[in-house]
Scaffold this active site. Structure first.
Site, PDB file in Angstrom:
ATOM      1  N   ASP A   1      12.420  59.651  15.899  1.00 24.41           N
ATOM      2  CA  ASP A   1      11.508  59.413  14.309  1.00 24.41           C
ATOM      3  C   ASP A   1      12.110  58.685  13.271  1.00 24.41           C
ATOM      4  OD1 ASP A   1       9.672  61.250  12.728  1.00 24.41           O
ATOM      5  OD2 ASP A   1      10.972  62.554  12.028  1.00 24.41           O
ATOM      6  N   GLU A   2      11.397  58.630  12.255  1.00 14.33           N
ATOM      7  CA  GLU A   2      12.257  57.906  11.254  1.00 14.33           C
ATOM      8  C   GLU A   2      12.833  56.665  11.214  1.00 14.33           C
ATOM      9  OE1 GLU A   2      11.468  59.696   8.040  1.00 14.33           O
ATOM     10  OE2 GLU A   2      11.520  61.832   8.934  1.00 14.33           O
TER      11      GLU A   2
ATOM     12  N   GLY B   1       2.070  63.126   8.621  1.00 18.66           N
ATOM     13  CA  GLY B   1       2.094  64.250  10.041  1.00 18.66           C
ATOM     14  C   GLY B   1       2.944  63.259  10.982  1.00 18.66           C
ATOM     15  N   LYS B   2       4.004  62.318  10.292  1.00 11.57           N
ATOM     16  CA  LYS B   2       4.719  61.505  11.419  1.00 11.57           C
ATOM     17  C   LYS B   2       5.991  61.949  12.716  1.00 11.57           C
ATOM     18  CE  LYS B   2       6.601  58.345   8.427  1.00 11.57           C
ATOM     19  NZ  LYS B   2       5.427  59.148   7.457  1.00 11.57           N
ATOM     20  N   SER B   3       6.436  63.308  11.163  1.00 18.53           N
ATOM     21  CA  SER B   3       7.095  64.248  12.292  1.00 18.53           C
ATOM     22  C   SER B   3       6.464  64.701  13.489  1.00 18.53           C
ATOM     23  CB  SER B   3       8.171  65.488  11.422  1.00 18.53           C
ATOM     24  OG  SER B   3       9.211  63.340  11.123  1.00 18.53           O
TER      25      SER B   3
ATOM     26  N   GLY C   1       2.691  55.791   8.366  1.00 23.88           N
ATOM     27  CA  GLY C   1       1.971  56.135   8.041  1.00 23.88           C
ATOM     28  C   GLY C   1       3.236  56.212   7.037  1.00 23.88           C
ATOM     29  N   PRO C   2       1.627  57.082   5.164  1.00 27.37           N
ATOM     30  CA  PRO C   2       2.466  57.140   4.091  1.00 27.37           C
ATOM     31  C   PRO C   2       3.371  58.598   4.214  1.00 27.37           C
ATOM     32  CG  PRO C   2       0.235  57.555   3.482  1.00 27.37           C
ATOM     33  CD  PRO C   2       0.723  57.121   5.122  1.00 27.37           C
TER      34      PRO C   2
ATOM     35  N   ASP D   1       3.804  62.892   4.077  1.00 27.60           N
ATOM     36  CA  ASP D   1       2.816  63.528   3.922  1.00 27.60           C
ATOM     37  C   ASP D   1       1.356  63.421   5.144  1.00 27.60           C
ATOM     38  OD1 ASP D   1       4.471  65.182   2.638  1.00 27.60           O
ATOM     39  OD2 ASP D   1       3.264  64.312   1.088  1.00 27.60           O
TER      40      ASP D   1
END
Length: 202
Positions: free
Chosen positions: A88-89, A16-18, A11-12, A14
């Site tokens: 992550d990332e 909430g991926k992390s 997702g873009p 902000d």
């Protein structure tokens, strides 16, 4: 019988991926599973996963020469069980790292949960993200809605330097979303990404 899987959540900025990555780690650990949390180029510039809502967790920094398979095998050799990886990332990992993720799933029965952006500031796919789209058993867009300044859905990550949207430069440049940063990023709808309109300023 457990069947391991490679899952990519994207997702873009902000969205909430992390935060979701840390929640996923918490949920699996609660059930007695043992995992490793990895990251690359976190906004904190440290070996940790951080979120904009204040959560943080220690992590293993992924470098170009880190082999994720060797990382897991090394833990096993030390008598430490590894059931899953939280990556992550993941957009900043190399394509080789994505191939290693797939091999961990297929040959070692280790679940891999990858989280990251799909596209860069030019709206082009990151190479690792493209490979994740190609290889993952499951691909899911994170459902937390991010809005452009105009109220439309935010789709694209614009790089802003000196108050202007830039479209050239290195693919990866660390920045944040705060207005005071030298290099910052702002999520825009496609219309305002294309026009470079960052919205009204106070």
């Amino acid at each position: 019988m457990h069947a391991a899987a490679l899952k990519f959540f994207w997702g873009p900025m902000d969205c909430g991926k992390s935060t979701m990555a840390l929640q996923m780690n918490y949920n699996h650990a609660r059930q007695g599973r043992r995992g490793l949390v990895t990251t690359r180029i976190d906004r904190s510039l440290g070996p940790q996963v951080t979120t904009r809502i204040g959560l943080a967790h220690e992590a293993i920094e992924v470098t170009d020469d880190l082999d994720l398979r060797a990382l897991v095998r090394g833990r096993w050799a030390d008598g430490v069980r590894v059931d899953y990886l939280i990556c992550d990332e993941a957009c900043f990992y190399t394509v080789d790292h994505v191939e290693q993720m797939a091999e961990l799933v297929d040959s070692y029965d280790v679940d891999v949960f990858a989280f990251g952006l799909a596209t860069d500031f030019r709206s082009c796919l990151f190479p690792a993200a493209q490979r994740l789209f190609e290889l993952a058993d499951e691909v899911a867009r994170i459902q937390v809605e991010v809005l452009c300044w105009c109220g439309r859905e935010g789709l694209l990550n614009a790089r802003v330097v000196n108050g202007r949207v830039v479209r050239e430069g290195a693919q990866v440049v660390i920045g944040d979303t705060v207005d005071t940063a030298d290099v910052r990023y702002q999520v825009l709808c496609r219309r305002h990404y294309r026009s470079g309109d960052l919205g009204p300023r106070d």
